[in-house]
Design an enzyme around this catalytic site. Structure first.
Site, PDB file in Angstrom:
ATOM      1  N   CYS A  71      44.397  38.466  26.864  1.00  0.00           N
ATOM      2  CA  CYS A  71      43.059  38.412  27.440  1.00  0.00           C
ATOM      3  C   CYS A  71      42.622  36.959  27.538  1.00  0.00           C
ATOM      4  O   CYS A  71      42.630  36.238  26.531  1.00  0.00           O
ATOM      5  CB  CYS A  71      42.115  39.191  26.523  1.00  0.00           C
ATOM      6  SG  CYS A  71      40.381  39.006  26.935  1.00  0.00           S
ATOM      7  N   CYS A 182      41.853  36.611  34.664  1.00  0.00           N
ATOM      8  CA  CYS A 182      41.516  37.761  33.805  1.00  0.00           C
ATOM      9  C   CYS A 182      42.656  38.741  33.992  1.00  0.00           C
ATOM     10  O   CYS A 182      43.072  39.006  35.137  1.00  0.00           O
ATOM     11  CB  CYS A 182      40.191  38.384  34.250  1.00  0.00           C
ATOM     12  SG  CYS A 182      39.867  40.014  33.525  1.00  0.00           S
TER      13      CYS A 182
END
Ligand code: DGL
Length: 217
Positions: A71, A182
């Site tokens: 992440c 992302c």
């Protein structure tokens, strides 16, 4: 070798798949922290509490020997403190692949990421360190996109299209490279490509997998 991988949902699975190709013999635990998605719109203190709890469980319960933060948001905002708090565990993070894009022949680069990543000091530093003369690097925060993907992919892609349209309709289309900052965005590459037909879409997933392999050696 036991490797713990986590993200705020299924975005990080795009990273996990690459790591499995490089290190097929390891045992993997993957935490998809859907309950706390989106990470990208949480303040630092709340986010750190969440990720520290996941890391503690991966180390204590699953006996993870390496932690992969799949992440960008959790990496750019928390990895420094995690390394301080868990000094015996190697961490591999996921950062927007600005370096990869800047080292290509792209002249005009767009970085798409969560608000948390876009406003991080780490991204600012990555741009400063890697931008070449004559190169433009623009940053665009995409509030709501990661969670729209997390909760709608395969069920209602129309909602994702609608969100993309809301975020990208005013944006220039003539980028040479678009950094997917992302991990959730890698799940909808074809949908993003429609907006930037001439651009190369870049994520850093293969580099992360090589980094994990190098740690094992
Ligand atoms: N997939 C994550 C990232 O790479 C987090 C998205 C979110 O939960 O906001 O930033």
């Amino acid at each position: 070798m036991i490797i713990g991988v986590f993200d705020s949902g299924m975005g990080g699975k795009t990273v996990l798949e690459e790591i499995k190709k490089e290190v097929p013999s390891a045992r993997y635990y993957y935490v998809a922290d859907k309950k706390n998605c989106p990470y990208g719109e949480k303040d630092d203190e709340t986010l750190y509490k969440i990720v520290k709890n996941i890391v503690t469980n991966l180390i204590d319960t699953c006996k993870a020997e390496i932690i992969v933060i799949a992440c960008n948001t959790a990496t750019t905002r928390c990895i420094k403190k995690l390394r301080e708090d868990f000094p015996d565990t190697p961490f591999v993070g996921t950062e927007p692949a600005v370096k990869l894009a800047a080292n290509s022949d792209a002249k005009k680069i767009l970085v798409l990421a969560t608000p948390g990543t876009i406003h991080s000091e780490r991204l600012e530093a990555l741009v400063k360190e890697n931008q070449k003369d004559g190169q433009t690097i623009n940053l665009l925060a995409c509030p709501g996109l990661a969670d729209t993907i997390e909760f709608n992919l395969d069920e209602d892609n129309a909602k994702i299209d609608q969100k993309l349209d809301e975020l990208l309709k005013e944006v220039d289309r003539d980028y040479d490279a678009v950094v997917l900052g992302c991990t959730h965005y890698s799940l909808i590459k074809p949908m993003i490509q429609k907006y930037f037909v001439a651009a190369r879409l870049i994520d850093g997933n293969e580099g992360i997998a090589r980094r994990v392999k190098s740690l094992i050696k």
